[in-house]
Design an enzyme around this catalytic site. Structure first.
Site, short mmCIF file in Angstrom:
data_model
loop_
_atom_site.label_atom_id
_atom_site.label_comp_id
_atom_site.label_asym_id
_atom_site.label_seq_id
_atom_site.Cartn_x
_atom_site.Cartn_y
_atom_site.Cartn_z
N ARG A 190 0.83 -1.22 0.00
CA ARG A 190 0.00 0.00 0.00
C ARG A 190 0.85 1.26 0.00
O ARG A 190 0.51 2.25 -0.64
CB ARG A 190 -0.91 0.02 1.22
CG ARG A 190 -2.20 -0.69 0.96
CD ARG A 190 -3.07 -0.72 2.19
NE ARG A 190 -4.06 -1.73 2.00
CZ ARG A 190 -5.33 -1.51 1.67
NH1 ARG A 190 -5.77 -0.27 1.54
NH2 ARG A 190 -6.16 -2.49 1.48
N TYR A 226 -0.98 -13.54 -1.25
CA TYR A 226 -0.38 -13.31 -2.56
C TYR A 226 1.01 -12.71 -2.38
O TYR A 226 1.32 -12.13 -1.34
CB TYR A 226 -1.26 -12.42 -3.46
CG TYR A 226 -1.75 -11.14 -2.84
CD1 TYR A 226 -2.99 -11.08 -2.21
CD2 TYR A 226 -0.99 -9.97 -2.90
CE1 TYR A 226 -3.45 -9.91 -1.65
CE2 TYR A 226 -1.45 -8.80 -2.34
CZ TYR A 226 -2.68 -8.77 -1.71
OH TYR A 226 -3.13 -7.61 -1.15
C1 LIG Z 1 -8.01 -6.26 4.88
C2 LIG Z 1 -8.39 -5.55 3.64
C3 LIG Z 1 -7.89 -5.99 2.44
C4 LIG Z 1 -8.24 -5.35 1.27
N1 LIG Z 1 -7.73 -5.79 0.10
C5 LIG Z 1 -8.10 -5.20 -1.05
C6 LIG Z 1 -7.59 -5.64 -2.30
O1 LIG Z 1 -6.79 -6.59 -2.35
N2 LIG Z 1 -8.01 -5.02 -3.42
C7 LIG Z 1 -8.86 -3.96 -3.38
O2 LIG Z 1 -9.21 -3.42 -4.44
N3 LIG Z 1 -9.34 -3.49 -2.21
C8 LIG Z 1 -8.97 -4.08 -1.05
N4 LIG Z 1 -9.45 -3.61 0.13
C9 LIG Z 1 -10.31 -2.42 0.15
C10 LIG Z 1 -9.50 -1.15 -0.04
O3 LIG Z 1 -8.46 -1.06 0.89
C11 LIG Z 1 -10.40 0.06 0.12
O4 LIG Z 1 -11.59 -0.16 -0.60
C12 LIG Z 1 -9.70 1.30 -0.43
O5 LIG Z 1 -8.55 1.60 0.32
C13 LIG Z 1 -10.66 2.47 -0.41
O6 LIG Z 1 -10.02 3.60 -0.93
P1 LIG Z 1 -10.51 5.04 -0.51
O7 LIG Z 1 -9.62 5.98 -1.22
O8 LIG Z 1 -11.97 5.13 -0.69
O9 LIG Z 1 -10.26 5.11 1.04
P2 LIG Z 1 -8.88 4.96 1.83
O10 LIG Z 1 -7.86 4.26 1.00
O11 LIG Z 1 -9.26 4.38 3.15
O12 LIG Z 1 -8.37 6.46 2.01
C14 LIG Z 1 -9.05 7.38 2.83
C15 LIG Z 1 -8.07 8.50 3.14
O13 LIG Z 1 -8.77 9.56 3.76
C16 LIG Z 1 -8.03 10.01 4.86
N5 LIG Z 1 -8.96 10.63 5.80
C17 LIG Z 1 -9.88 9.98 6.57
N6 LIG Z 1 -10.59 10.85 7.27
C18 LIG Z 1 -10.14 12.09 6.95
C19 LIG Z 1 -10.49 13.41 7.34
N7 LIG Z 1 -11.45 13.65 8.25
N8 LIG Z 1 -9.81 14.46 6.79
C20 LIG Z 1 -8.82 14.25 5.88
N9 LIG Z 1 -8.43 13.02 5.48
C21 LIG Z 1 -9.10 11.94 6.00
C22 LIG Z 1 -7.33 8.79 5.39
O14 LIG Z 1 -6.20 9.10 6.20
C23 LIG Z 1 -6.96 8.09 4.08
O15 LIG Z 1 -5.72 8.53 3.59
C24 LIG Z 1 -9.12 -4.24 1.31
C25 LIG Z 1 -9.62 -3.79 2.53
C26 LIG Z 1 -9.27 -4.45 3.68
C27 LIG Z 1 -9.84 -3.97 4.99
#
Ligand SMILES: Cc1cc2nc3c(=O)[nH]c(=O)nc-3n(C[C@H](O)[C@H](O)[C@H](O)COP(=O)(O)OP(=O)(O)OC[C@H]3O[C@@H](n4cnc5c(N)ncnc54)[C@H](O)[C@@H]3O)c2cc1C
Length: 397
Positions: free
Chosen positions: A106, A213
C-alpha cells in the site's frame, strides 16, 4: 471557467481523482489528515479494471515497477490443500483483460500516486471536521478551525468518512459483517510447506479462509507474501481493531493444512479487526458535496475490489467534472456508478459465504467448487470493465 474541486482524503480514490482532474486541467486541492503518506505493513491487489485506469492516467509504468503479477489464482481446500480450481495470472491474465493484475504494498501504491500530484496542492496533516453545502459551492472546516471553499467537495475519506454525514446524515455508516480478520507479511523463505508461493491463493474451509499473494516475484528483490486470514465471528463488534490473546488466530485454523498454519505462525499475531460493509446509500451527493470509494460503498474485501472501485469512481467523476458543469456532473455520477458498485459488493458478500461453508453443507460445497472453477469466466464482467470508456458527453447531455 473550470470547476474548482477540493478532495478530503489522499487515499487510493482521492489521489487517483486528483491525478485525473489535474490531467484534465481541473483545479484540485487535496486535504489529508495524515502527516505523511505511509501505510506500511499492508498490501492490496489491483485487478485489470483498476490497473487499466492507472495506465490511462500515466502512472501504470511506475506502479508496475513496484508490483508483482501473481502467476495464478488458485482456490484450495483449506484442510487437505487440494486444488479446487486454478486460473492463469501473469501475462495470460493481462492478455485476456488488457491490463495486469498486481500485488502491491500500500505504501508503494500511495506514494507512487502521490508523486504524480503537484505537492503544492496536496495538503498533509489537514483533517476535515465538517463539510457544509452552500448551494453554489461547499466549505470544508479543518481541524485547526480554518475553512476552505470550492465549487465541489469530494469525500474520499474512507470507511469512517466525515463527509458522508453531510450527504446522508448521521447513523448511515457501515455495519459489522459478522466476520473479522488478521493480516501479516511473511517471508517466502519462512514457508517451506507452501505450494505455488507466487500465486494468489484462497484456502477455503468451515467458518474461515486464508488469502495470500506475493508482493515480490521475479520482478523485485522482495520475497514478501501478504496474508489475510478471516474468521467468522464474533457475533457483534464494538469499536475498531483490537488486540486479542496470542494464539486466537491459530486456534481458528486448528486442523488446517500445514502450509496454512505455518504461514499464520510465521509472524507475530496482528490485531483482530472487524470487516465492515456499507449498506447501499440512497444518496451519493447533496448539493455540491459528493462521495467516492469506501466513504460511499465500503465492501467486504473477498473480491479484492474496494480499491479498484475507488479508482473507477475517481476516473468517472473526474471525466464528468471536466466535461460539464458541477450540477450536471454530480447528477450523472451516481447514475454511472451505483449499479456497478452494488453488483460488485453483492458478489464480494457471496464470495465470503462460499469461502466459509461448513463441512456438512454438501450441496453448498459442490456449488462452491463449481463457482470457483468457473470464477474467471463468470467474473469477467468485473475485470474487463473500462470505467472511463463510457462517453461523458452522453451522460452530461
Ligand atoms: C483487509 C483488507 C484488504 C483489502 N484488500 C483489497 C484488495 O486486495 N483489493 C482492493 O481493491 N481493495 C482491497 N481492500 C479495500 C481497499 O483497501 C479500500 O476499498 C480502499 O482503500 C478504499 O479507498 P478510498 O480511497 O476510498 O479510502 P482509503 O484508501 O481508506 O483512504 C481514505 C483517506 O482519507 C483520509 N482521511 C480519513 N478521514 C479524513 C479526514 N477527516 N480528513 C482528511 N483526510 C481523511 C485517510 O487518512 C486516508 O488517507 C481491502 C480492505 C481491507 C480492509
Amino acid at each position: 471557467m473550470s470547476t474548482r474541486v477540493a478532495v478530503v482524503g489522499a487515499g487510493i480514490g482521492g489521489l487517483t481523482l486528483a491525478i485525473a482532474l489535474a490531467r484534465a486541467g481541473v483545479p484540485v486541492e487535496v486535504y489529508e489528515r495524515a502527516d505523511e503518506l505511509r501505510e506500511v505493513g499492508a498490501a492490496v491487489a489491483l485487478s485489470g479494471n483498476g490497473t487499466r485506469e492507472l495506465y490511462r492516467l500515466g502512472v501504470g509504468e511506475a506502479l508496475d515497477a513496484v508490483s508483482t503479477q501473481p502467476t495464478e489464482l488458485i482456490y484450495r481446500d483449506g484442510r487437505t490443500g487440494d486444488r479446487i480450481a486454478a486460473h492463469p495470472g501473469g501475462a495470460s491474465y493481462r492478455a485476456r483483460f488488457g491490463a495486469p493484475y498486481w500485488g502491491i504494498h500500500r505504501v508503494d501504491l500511495q506514494q507512487t500516486l502521490a508523486a504524480a500530484v503537484d505537492p503544492a496542492h496536496l495538503h498533509l496533516g489537514r483533517a476535515a471536521t465538517a463539510v457544509t453545502d452552500h448551494g453554489d459551492g461547499a466549505e470544508i472546516t479543518l481541524d485547526d478551525g480554518s475553512t476552505v471553499t470550492a465549487d465541489v467537495v469530494v469525500g474520499a475519506d474512507g470507511v469512517h468518512s466525515v463527509v458522508r454525514e453531510a450527504v446522508v446524515g448521521r447513523g448511515q455508516g457501515p455495519v459489522y459483517s459478522g466476520t473479522s480478520a488478521f493480516r501479516g507479511l511473511v517471508r517466502r523463505s519462512d514457508l517451506p510447506s507452501l505450494p505455488d508461493p507466487l500465486a494468489i491463493q484462497f484456502w477455503a474451509g468451515p467458518h474461515a479462509h486464508l488469502l495470500h499473494y506475493p508482493m515480490g516475484g521475479w520482478a523485485r528483490d522482495d520475497d514478501t507474501i501478504n496474508f489475510f486470514a478471516v474468521l467468522c465471528g464474533p457475533r457483534s463488534w464494538q469499536g475498531g481493531n483490537t488486540e486479542v490473546p496470542d494464539g486466537e488466530l491459530l486456534a481458528g485454523f486448528a486442523g488446517w493444512h500445514p502450509a496454512v498454519r505455518e504461514m499464520l505462525a510465521a509472524v507475530e499475531q496482528s490485531p483482530r479487526w472487524p470487516l465492515l460493509s456499507q449498506p447501499p446509500l440512497t444518496r451519493w451527493a447533496r448539493g455540491r458535496i459528493v462521495l467516492i470509494g469506501d466513504a460511499c460503498h465500503a465492501m467486504l474485501p473477498h473480491h479484492g475490489q474496494g480499491a479498484n472501485q475507488s479508482i473507477e469512481d475517481a476516473v468517472v467523476l473526474a471525466d464528468l467534472l471536466a466535461a460539464t458543469d458541477p450540477d450536471t456532473a454530480l447528477a450523472a455520477y451516481p447514475r454511472r456508478r451505483r449499479a456497478r458498485t452494488r453488483a460488485v459488493a453483492r458478489s464480494a458478500w457471496e464470495t465470503g459465504t462460499l469461502l466459509h461453508l461448513p463441512d456438512d453443507d454438501v450441496a453448498g460445497l459442490s456449488e462452491r467448487d463449481a463457482r470457483f472453477t468457473g470464477y474467471l469466466d463468470a467474473n469477467a464482467w468485473v475485470h474487463q470493465y473500462a470505467a472511463s470508456d463510457a462517453t461523458t458527453t452522453k451522460e452530461a447531455a
